[in-house]
Write a protein that holds these residues in place. Sequence first.
Motif, PDB file in Angstrom:
ATOM      1  N   ALA A 351      59.795   2.203 116.361  1.00 35.05           N
ATOM      2  CA  ALA A 351      61.375   2.510 116.138  1.00 35.05           C
ATOM      3  C   ALA A 351      62.090   1.197 115.366  1.00 35.05           C
ATOM      4  CB  ALA A 351      62.544   1.700 117.487  1.00 35.05           C
ATOM      5  N   PHE A 352      60.647   0.545 114.323  1.00 35.18           N
ATOM      6  CA  PHE A 352      61.380   0.284 113.457  1.00 35.18           C
ATOM      7  C   PHE A 352      60.996   0.217 111.930  1.00 35.18           C
ATOM      8  CE2 PHE A 352      61.243  -3.104 116.922  1.00 35.18           C
ATOM      9  CZ  PHE A 352      62.644  -3.954 117.040  1.00 35.18           C
ATOM     10  N   TYR A 353      60.831   2.024 111.970  1.00 32.49           N
ATOM     11  CA  TYR A 353      60.287   2.200 111.162  1.00 32.49           C
ATOM     12  C   TYR A 353      61.044   3.937 110.693  1.00 32.49           C
ATOM     13  CZ  TYR A 353      55.830  -0.435 110.554  1.00 32.49           C
ATOM     14  OH  TYR A 353      54.987  -1.876 110.472  1.00 32.49           O
ATOM     15  N   VAL A 354      60.921   4.736 109.430  1.00 35.45           N
ATOM     16  CA  VAL A 354      60.769   5.490 109.243  1.00 35.45           C
ATOM     17  C   VAL A 354      59.943   6.422 109.051  1.00 35.45           C
ATOM     18  CG1 VAL A 354      62.233   7.048 107.787  1.00 35.45           C
ATOM     19  CG2 VAL A 354      62.416   4.527 108.010  1.00 35.45           C
ATOM     20  N   GLY A 355      59.884   7.836 109.653  1.00 36.70           N
ATOM     21  CA  GLY A 355      58.719   8.239 110.156  1.00 36.70           C
ATOM     22  C   GLY A 355      57.250   8.056 110.458  1.00 36.70           C
ATOM     23  N   ALA A 356      56.231   8.450 109.603  1.00 34.80           N
ATOM     24  CA  ALA A 356      54.528   8.008 109.977  1.00 34.80           C
ATOM     25  C   ALA A 356      54.677   6.744 110.393  1.00 34.80           C
ATOM     26  CB  ALA A 356      53.993   8.649 110.025  1.00 34.80           C
ATOM     27  N   ALA A 357      54.843   6.240 111.630  1.00 32.72           N
ATOM     28  CA  ALA A 357      54.342   4.745 111.958  1.00 32.72           C
ATOM     29  C   ALA A 357      53.251   3.852 112.887  1.00 32.72           C
ATOM     30  CB  ALA A 357      55.643   4.429 112.403  1.00 32.72           C
ATOM     31  N   PRO A 358      53.121   2.873 112.961  1.00 34.87           N
ATOM     32  CA  PRO A 358      51.735   2.466 113.938  1.00 34.87           C
ATOM     33  C   PRO A 358      52.853   3.164 114.805  1.00 34.87           C
ATOM     34  CG  PRO A 358      52.235   0.654 112.087  1.00 34.87           C
ATOM     35  CD  PRO A 358      53.474   1.973 111.684  1.00 34.87           C
ATOM     36  N   ARG A 359      51.961   3.231 115.725  1.00 43.49           N
ATOM     37  CA  ARG A 359      52.081   3.809 117.191  1.00 43.49           C
ATOM     38  C   ARG A 359      50.882   2.829 118.341  1.00 43.49           C
ATOM     39  NH1 ARG A 359      56.792   7.213 117.489  1.00 43.49           N
ATOM     40  NH2 ARG A 359      57.043   7.986 115.732  1.00 43.49           N
ATOM     41  N   HIS A 360      51.502   1.809 117.919  1.00 43.05           N
ATOM     42  CA  HIS A 360      50.279   1.001 119.550  1.00 43.05           C
ATOM     43  C   HIS A 360      50.480  -0.246 119.320  1.00 43.05           C
ATOM     44  CE1 HIS A 360      47.577   0.031 116.087  1.00 43.05           C
ATOM     45  NE2 HIS A 360      47.787   1.044 115.838  1.00 43.05           N
ATOM     46  N   TYR A 361      52.329  -0.596 118.996  1.00 43.28           N
ATOM     47  CA  TYR A 361      52.331  -1.702 118.962  1.00 43.28           C
ATOM     48  C   TYR A 361      53.729  -2.527 119.590  1.00 43.28           C
ATOM     49  CZ  TYR A 361      48.803  -2.783 115.480  1.00 43.28           C
ATOM     50  OH  TYR A 361      47.972  -3.118 114.459  1.00 43.28           O
ATOM     51  N   ALA A 362      53.950  -2.958 120.783  1.00 46.21           N
ATOM     52  CA  ALA A 362      55.476  -2.728 121.393  1.00 46.21           C
ATOM     53  C   ALA A 362      55.576  -4.173 121.068  1.00 46.21           C
ATOM     54  CB  ALA A 362      54.873  -3.544 122.886  1.00 46.21           C
ATOM     55  N   ARG A 363      57.050  -4.459 120.880  1.00 49.81           N
ATOM     56  CA  ARG A 363      57.534  -6.305 120.488  1.00 49.81           C
ATOM     57  C   ARG A 363      58.218  -6.787 121.957  1.00 49.81           C
ATOM     58  NH1 ARG A 363      63.665  -6.692 117.639  1.00 49.81           N
ATOM     59  NH2 ARG A 363      64.099  -6.643 119.935  1.00 49.81           N
ATOM     60  N   PHE A 364      57.752  -7.366 122.191  1.00 53.40           N
ATOM     61  CA  PHE A 364      58.076  -8.844 123.189  1.00 53.40           C
ATOM     62  C   PHE A 364      59.429  -9.481 122.886  1.00 53.40           C
ATOM     63  CE2 PHE A 364      54.486  -6.375 125.115  1.00 53.40           C
ATOM     64  CZ  PHE A 364      54.800  -5.649 125.823  1.00 53.40           C
ATOM     65  N   ALA A 365      60.075 -10.180 123.413  1.00 53.78           N
ATOM     66  CA  ALA A 365      61.193 -10.800 122.967  1.00 53.78           C
ATOM     67  C   ALA A 365      60.680 -12.136 123.879  1.00 53.78           C
ATOM     68  CB  ALA A 365      62.669 -10.847 123.060  1.00 53.78           C
ATOM     69  N   PHE A 366      60.139 -13.443 123.369  1.00 51.68           N
ATOM     70  CA  PHE A 366      60.222 -15.024 124.034  1.00 51.68           C
ATOM     71  C   PHE A 366      61.403 -15.761 124.137  1.00 51.68           C
ATOM     72  CE2 PHE A 366      58.509 -15.198 119.966  1.00 51.68           C
ATOM     73  CZ  PHE A 366      58.968 -16.239 119.456  1.00 51.68           C
ATOM     74  N   CYS A 367      62.023 -15.211 124.138  1.00 57.78           N
ATOM     75  CA  CYS A 367      63.469 -16.151 123.708  1.00 57.78           C
ATOM     76  C   CYS A 367      63.963 -15.906 125.100  1.00 57.78           C
ATOM     77  CB  CYS A 367      64.397 -15.296 123.036  1.00 57.78           C
ATOM     78  SG  CYS A 367      64.970 -13.579 123.263  1.00 57.78           S
ATOM     79  N   LYS A 368      63.084 -15.635 126.402  1.00 59.15           N
ATOM     80  CA  LYS A 368      63.477 -16.480 127.845  1.00 59.15           C
ATOM     81  C   LYS A 368      63.267 -17.927 128.248  1.00 59.15           C
ATOM     82  CE  LYS A 368      64.800 -12.820 127.050  1.00 59.15           C
ATOM     83  NZ  LYS A 368      66.193 -11.855 126.803  1.00 59.15           N
ATOM     84  N   GLN A 369      64.038 -18.303 129.379  1.00 56.19           N
ATOM     85  CA  GLN A 369      63.096 -19.774 129.686  1.00 56.19           C
ATOM     86  C   GLN A 369      61.364 -19.136 130.729  1.00 56.19           C
ATOM     87  OE1 GLN A 369      66.412 -21.499 132.851  1.00 56.19           O
ATOM     88  NE2 GLN A 369      67.457 -19.031 132.382  1.00 56.19           N
ATOM     89  N   ILE A 370      60.933 -20.054 131.231  1.00 61.18           N
ATOM     90  CA  ILE A 370      59.925 -20.275 131.477  1.00 61.18           C
ATOM     91  C   ILE A 370      59.265 -19.693 132.345  1.00 61.18           C
ATOM     92  CG2 ILE A 370      57.693 -21.573 132.071  1.00 61.18           C
ATOM     93  CD1 ILE A 370      58.263 -21.757 128.698  1.00 61.18           C
ATOM     94  N   PRO A 371      60.145 -19.849 133.318  1.00 64.43           N
ATOM     95  CA  PRO A 371      60.178 -19.192 134.779  1.00 64.43           C
ATOM     96  C   PRO A 371      59.652 -17.332 134.512  1.00 64.43           C
ATOM     97  CG  PRO A 371      61.180 -21.073 135.485  1.00 64.43           C
ATOM     98  CD  PRO A 371      61.265 -20.733 133.436  1.00 64.43           C
TER      99      PRO A 371
END
Length: 393
Positions: A351-371
């Motif tokens: 989603a952060f690219y235009v056109g052909a892009a790497p297709r096997h990566y996911a972005r996870f947000a870690f700005c969450k509480q430890i539990p």
Amino acid sequence: MKPVNALLAATGTTIFTVMSALAVEHQAINLGQGFPDSEGPEDIMRAAAEALLDHRNQYPPLTGLPELRAAVAAANQRFYGLEIDPAHGVVVTSGATEAITASLMALLNPGDEVVLIEPLYDTYLPVVKLLGAVPRLVRLEPPNWELPRAELEAAFGPKTKALLLNSPMNPTGKVFTPDELAFIAALLRRHDAYAVCDEVYEHLVFAGARHVPLATLPDMAERSLRIGSAGKTFSLTGWKVGYISGPAALMSVVAKAHQNLTFTTPPNLQRAVAYGLGKPDAYFDSLAGGLQAQRDMLDAGLTRLGFRTLPAQGSYFITADFSPLGFEGDDVAFCRMITQEAGVAAIPVSAFYVGAAPRHYARFAFCKQIPVLEEALRRLERWVAKTPLTALA
């Protein structure tokens, strides 16, 4: 009826909205959208509440309250040694997204070229196009996200007006090195171009990396607009208070753009942010430390489950390669699947690219509480254990 704006009509709903809605539908833990799941400092929120009741709720000055402009200028000096005129070198905006838009409006004429670095935040490209400017895209490649110097140099030309630089970078977590910044600065000087510097994660940089504003390099202060975010610095993303700092000659035009966008920002929030920017060093030092522990925990958990994680030097995000799990679909399918079936939402990096892009990566947000992160990892572990990924791809 006559057609509406073609670019906006063709623009879909952002992936962040789509995945957040999917997370709500499936009661998933939302590690997609980058916002903390805890409130900001109590004293800053109290300052905002008290300011709301002090009978100063009419229009504040166009460029921002004097106390916040002074606090932004002081923060530039305190953290980076940058001399900013609080009267003429700061504009307060309704969030960093408006700050980016106002900065680009101030600099660009139709036909000007703008260098953008992929993967990029989804607001950048539409704003450039709406202004009639021409984007020149340069791509960083995983897993190391190194600056491709030859490609960057080739993107500059006689029509180059500006470079939009995001460091620390979303979604990669990359912090540009002093050597990379020096190379960028040399290109800007050679082509007499400006820099719009999206530095909203400036205080969220982890051990082993250091954030260096491009404006601190020789001859860069006069051609740089530096953008900060109270939402990121104080974990108050819903306040939407941003600020731009730079040379008076540029900032006077930025102020005119801001005048035609939102004109001003709530005065009680401005006063509270001014208070927050004056907090002691211990507060700012603690920001990255707490987040680093969350990053390390999520990184270790994802690695244990079979993901291949990429280095995250700053920001809220970690990028993970899910191909070692055996899933053969693309990143959009993967993120939908884990949201629906595992109860954990992430953002497809394509989603952060235009056109052909790497297709096997996911972005996870870690700005969450430890539990919350622990529960997300438990859900993913149960899902990985029971799911024949190749068959379901």
